[in-house]
Scaffold this motif. Structure first.
Motif, PDB file in Angstrom:
ATOM      1  N   LYS A  60      34.035  47.072  52.265  1.00 32.17           N
ATOM      2  CA  LYS A  60      33.902  48.085  51.219  1.00 32.17           C
ATOM      3  C   LYS A  60      34.238  47.475  49.860  1.00 32.17           C
ATOM      4  O   LYS A  60      35.205  46.725  49.731  1.00 32.17           O
ATOM      5  N   VAL A  61      33.414  47.801  48.864  1.00 29.99           N
ATOM      6  CA  VAL A  61      33.627  47.323  47.496  1.00 29.99           C
ATOM      7  C   VAL A  61      33.456  48.495  46.539  1.00 29.99           C
ATOM      8  O   VAL A  61      32.427  49.175  46.556  1.00 29.99           O
ATOM      9  N   GLU A  62      34.475  48.740  45.729  1.00 28.37           N
ATOM     10  CA  GLU A  62      34.417  49.807  44.728  1.00 28.37           C
ATOM     11  C   GLU A  62      34.517  49.196  43.330  1.00 28.37           C
ATOM     12  O   GLU A  62      35.398  48.377  43.078  1.00 28.37           O
ATOM     13  N   VAL A  63      33.610  49.592  42.457  1.00 26.30           N
ATOM     14  CA  VAL A  63      33.638  49.133  41.067  1.00 26.30           C
ATOM     15  C   VAL A  63      33.800  50.344  40.166  1.00 26.30           C
ATOM     16  O   VAL A  63      32.958  51.250  40.164  1.00 26.30           O
ATOM     17  N   ASN A  64      34.896  50.376  39.423  1.00 28.90           N
ATOM     18  CA  ASN A  64      35.162  51.471  38.494  1.00 28.90           C
ATOM     19  C   ASN A  64      34.713  51.088  37.087  1.00 28.90           C
ATOM     20  O   ASN A  64      35.023  49.991  36.595  1.00 28.90           O
ATOM     21  N   PHE A  65      33.995  51.994  36.433  1.00 32.58           N
ATOM     22  CA  PHE A  65      33.414  51.709  35.126  1.00 32.58           C
ATOM     23  C   PHE A  65      34.370  52.099  34.003  1.00 32.58           C
ATOM     24  O   PHE A  65      35.174  53.026  34.137  1.00 32.58           O
ATOM     25  N   ALA A 148      37.734  46.478  40.072  1.00 36.84           N
ATOM     26  CA  ALA A 148      37.127  46.443  41.403  1.00 36.84           C
ATOM     27  C   ALA A 148      38.196  46.482  42.492  1.00 36.84           C
ATOM     28  O   ALA A 148      39.290  45.936  42.324  1.00 36.84           O
ATOM     29  N   ILE A 149      37.843  47.135  43.589  1.00 38.93           N
ATOM     30  CA  ILE A 149      38.749  47.222  44.743  1.00 38.93           C
ATOM     31  C   ILE A 149      37.991  46.727  45.968  1.00 38.93           C
ATOM     32  O   ILE A 149      36.918  47.233  46.298  1.00 38.93           O
ATOM     33  N   GLN A 150      38.561  45.733  46.633  1.00 36.96           N
ATOM     34  CA  GLN A 150      37.951  45.103  47.800  1.00 36.96           C
ATOM     35  C   GLN A 150      38.732  45.469  49.051  1.00 36.96           C
ATOM     36  O   GLN A 150      39.946  45.254  49.125  1.00 36.96           O
ATOM     37  N   THR A 151      38.037  46.020  50.047  1.00 42.49           N
ATOM     38  CA  THR A 151      38.695  46.450  51.278  1.00 42.49           C
ATOM     39  C   THR A 151      38.174  45.654  52.469  1.00 42.49           C
ATOM     40  O   THR A 151      36.953  45.489  52.632  1.00 42.49           O
ATOM     41  N   TYR A 152      39.121  45.170  53.296  1.00 38.85           N
ATOM     42  CA  TYR A 152      38.767  44.399  54.497  1.00 38.85           C
ATOM     43  C   TYR A 152      38.823  45.291  55.732  1.00 38.85           C
ATOM     44  O   TYR A 152      39.417  46.387  55.707  1.00 38.85           O
ATOM     45  N   ASN A 154      40.525  44.910  58.281  1.00 37.74           N
ATOM     46  CA  ASN A 154      41.875  45.014  58.832  1.00 37.74           C
ATOM     47  C   ASN A 154      42.748  45.944  57.989  1.00 37.74           C
ATOM     48  O   ASN A 154      43.973  45.914  58.079  1.00 37.74           O
ATOM     49  N   LYS A 155      42.075  46.725  57.110  1.00 30.90           N
ATOM     50  CA  LYS A 155      42.721  47.722  56.240  1.00 30.90           C
ATOM     51  C   LYS A 155      43.409  47.106  55.013  1.00 30.90           C
ATOM     52  O   LYS A 155      44.016  47.835  54.217  1.00 30.90           O
ATOM     53  N   GLU A 156      43.309  45.804  54.840  1.00 31.70           N
ATOM     54  CA  GLU A 156      43.898  45.186  53.647  1.00 31.70           C
ATOM     55  C   GLU A 156      43.060  45.542  52.420  1.00 31.70           C
ATOM     56  O   GLU A 156      41.817  45.550  52.469  1.00 31.70           O
ATOM     57  N   VAL A 157      43.749  45.834  51.316  1.00 31.71           N
ATOM     58  CA  VAL A 157      43.072  46.204  50.067  1.00 31.71           C
ATOM     59  C   VAL A 157      43.529  45.257  48.953  1.00 31.71           C
ATOM     60  O   VAL A 157      44.734  45.049  48.755  1.00 31.71           O
ATOM     61  N   VAL A 158      42.559  44.686  48.240  1.00 34.01           N
ATOM     62  CA  VAL A 158      42.860  43.803  47.101  1.00 34.01           C
ATOM     63  C   VAL A 158      42.304  44.461  45.838  1.00 34.01           C
ATOM     64  O   VAL A 158      41.120  44.805  45.778  1.00 34.01           O
ATOM     65  N   ARG A 159      43.170  44.645  44.855  1.00 32.77           N
ATOM     66  CA  ARG A 159      42.789  45.336  43.624  1.00 32.77           C
ATOM     67  C   ARG A 159      42.584  44.308  42.498  1.00 32.77           C
ATOM     68  O   ARG A 159      43.543  43.710  42.015  1.00 32.77           O
ATOM     69  N   TRP A 160      41.332  44.153  42.094  1.00 33.48           N
ATOM     70  CA  TRP A 160      40.981  43.262  40.987  1.00 33.48           C
ATOM     71  C   TRP A 160      40.942  44.107  39.711  1.00 33.48           C
ATOM     72  O   TRP A 160      39.881  44.524  39.252  1.00 33.48           O
ATOM     73  N   ILE A 161      42.124  44.335  39.135  1.00 34.81           N
ATOM     74  CA  ILE A 161      42.220  45.325  38.047  1.00 34.81           C
ATOM     75  C   ILE A 161      42.980  44.817  36.820  1.00 34.81           C
ATOM     76  O   ILE A 161      43.152  45.561  35.856  1.00 34.81           O
ATOM     77  N   GLU A 162      43.423  43.566  36.838  1.00 34.39           N
ATOM     78  CA  GLU A 162      44.233  43.062  35.726  1.00 34.39           C
ATOM     79  C   GLU A 162      43.344  42.498  34.614  1.00 34.39           C
ATOM     80  O   GLU A 162      42.568  41.570  34.861  1.00 34.39           O
ATOM     81  N   PRO A 163      43.416  43.045  33.406  1.00 31.11           N
ATOM     82  CA  PRO A 163      42.599  42.525  32.295  1.00 31.11           C
ATOM     83  C   PRO A 163      43.073  41.145  31.861  1.00 31.11           C
ATOM     84  O   PRO A 163      44.261  40.803  32.005  1.00 31.11           O
ATOM     85  N   GLN A 164      42.133  40.365  31.325  1.00 29.38           N
ATOM     86  CA  GLN A 164      42.457  39.027  30.837  1.00 29.38           C
ATOM     87  C   GLN A 164      42.832  39.092  29.363  1.00 29.38           C
ATOM     88  O   GLN A 164      42.018  39.463  28.520  1.00 29.38           O
ATOM     89  N   ALA A 165      44.073  38.731  29.054  1.00 27.41           N
ATOM     90  CA  ALA A 165      44.519  38.727  27.664  1.00 27.41           C
ATOM     91  C   ALA A 165      44.108  37.415  27.010  1.00 27.41           C
ATOM     92  O   ALA A 165      44.212  36.342  27.613  1.00 27.41           O
ATOM     93  N   LYS A 166      43.615  37.485  25.772  1.00 26.08           N
ATOM     94  CA  LYS A 166      43.153  36.297  25.063  1.00 26.08           C
ATOM     95  C   LYS A 166      44.324  35.343  24.824  1.00 26.08           C
ATOM     96  O   LYS A 166      45.399  35.741  24.404  1.00 26.08           O
ATOM     97  N   GLY A 167      44.070  34.076  25.117  1.00 27.20           N
ATOM     98  CA  GLY A 167      45.096  33.066  24.911  1.00 27.20           C
ATOM     99  C   GLY A 167      46.117  32.980  26.018  1.00 27.20           C
ATOM    100  O   GLY A 167      47.036  32.154  25.952  1.00 27.20           O
ATOM    101  N   GLN A 168      45.982  33.811  27.039  1.00 29.34           N
ATOM    102  CA  GLN A 168      46.936  33.826  28.148  1.00 29.34           C
ATOM    103  C   GLN A 168      46.286  33.271  29.423  1.00 29.34           C
ATOM    104  O   GLN A 168      45.057  33.206  29.539  1.00 29.34           O
ATOM    105  N   GLU A 169      47.119  32.871  30.367  1.00 34.36           N
ATOM    106  CA  GLU A 169      46.608  32.387  31.638  1.00 34.36           C
ATOM    107  C   GLU A 169      45.930  33.518  32.410  1.00 34.36           C
ATOM    108  O   GLU A 169      46.252  34.694  32.233  1.00 34.36           O
ATOM    109  N   GLU A 170      44.990  33.144  33.251  1.00 34.67           N
ATOM    110  CA  GLU A 170      44.283  34.144  34.045  1.00 34.67           C
ATOM    111  C   GLU A 170      45.255  34.831  34.998  1.00 34.67           C
ATOM    112  O   GLU A 170      46.045  34.171  35.669  1.00 34.67           O
TER     113      GLU A 170
END
Length: 249
Positions: A60-65, A148-152, A154-170
């Motif tokens: 499952k893949v969810e993309v929030n706009f 984005a939210i990625q679901t496996y 095995n019920k594991e959920v990974v939340r790709w939701i952290e914005p990238q700040a300019k000049g900062q590490e990813e």
């Protein structure tokens, strides 16, 4: 002993550097346009989702706009083995598109793997692209940030939701970010395409004209060359005959 110690230290440092460099960078959910994503226009973008697990599949893949720059038009491309669901929400402030007011915008797109079995979803060691046609892209920002939210399975959920700040590490789980390019004249790139086509036609016409002119020049040159040879041969023959007459006389 000092030399040996120095060699050992240098060797240990080199080994550590090799270990650091050999650590693979973890892949994450990202978004890239097919071609250009110009401000004020429309674009086809791909959300690339890799499987980072060795013993589970992404199902499952969810993309929030983004709500600060809503998109009224979002259309998913059919993907075998997946079902796409587009969710819309009412806008606090209506948008205007093509002279019409739009009071709803897409807030989320969810892809769910169909069927069952070991081949369901994104298997370990693979990735999947999820294409979307989106627009109209905003003109008052240089990027769009999606969560984005990625679901496996095995019920594991990974939340790709952290914005990238300019000049900062990813960040550890960066949100997919779409970079927008400068707006085109007609927001669709049509004007540039038409101009290019016209330019190409003009060049083709000029080349054809040059080719015809060159061909005509070559034909004329050949004709004059043949005529010159004939005239020269006739002159030689006349000279020979005149010489014979003088000898006989």
């Amino acid at each position: 002993m000092k030399k040996i110690s120095r060699v050992a230290v240098v060797g240990a440092g080199a080994a550590s550097a090799v270990l650091v460099l050999s650590v693979p960078a973890f892949a994450h959910v990202s978004v890239q346009p097919e071609g250009v994503a110009a401000k004020g226009g429309y674009a086809v973008v791909n959300f690339k989702v890799p499987n980072e697990r060795d013993d589970a599949a992404t199902t499952k893949v969810e993309v929030n706009f983004p709500t600060d720059h809503p998109l009224a038009s979002v259309m998913p491309e059919p993907i075998p083995g997946w079902t796409a669901k587009v969710t819309k929400s009412k806008l606090d402030k209506p948008l205007e598109m093509h002279g019409e007011k739009i009071d709803q915008a897409v807030s989320q797109v969810t892809w769910t793997a169909d069927g069952s079995g070991k081949d369901k979803g994104i298997q370990p060691g693979f990735f999947q692209k999820f294409p979307l046609s989106i627009g109209q892209l905003p003109e008052d920002t240089d990027e769009l940030v999606f969560k984005a939210i990625q679901t496996y399975d095995n019920k594991e959920v990974v939340r790709w939701i952290e914005p990238q700040a300019k000049g900062q590490e990813e960040p550890e789980n960066p949100a997919p970010t779409l970079e927008l390019s400068a707006a085109t004249e007609d927001h669709h790139g049509g004007a540039a395409t038409d101009d290019s086509a016209k330019s190409g036609d003009d060049k083709a016409a000029t080349a054809a004209s040059s080719s015809d002119s060159s061909s005509g020049s070559d034909t004329t040159a050949r004709a004059l060359g043949i005529a010159g040879i004939v005239v020269g041969a006739a002159g030689v023959a006349f000279g020979v005959l005149a010489g014979r007459r003088r000898t006989n006389s």
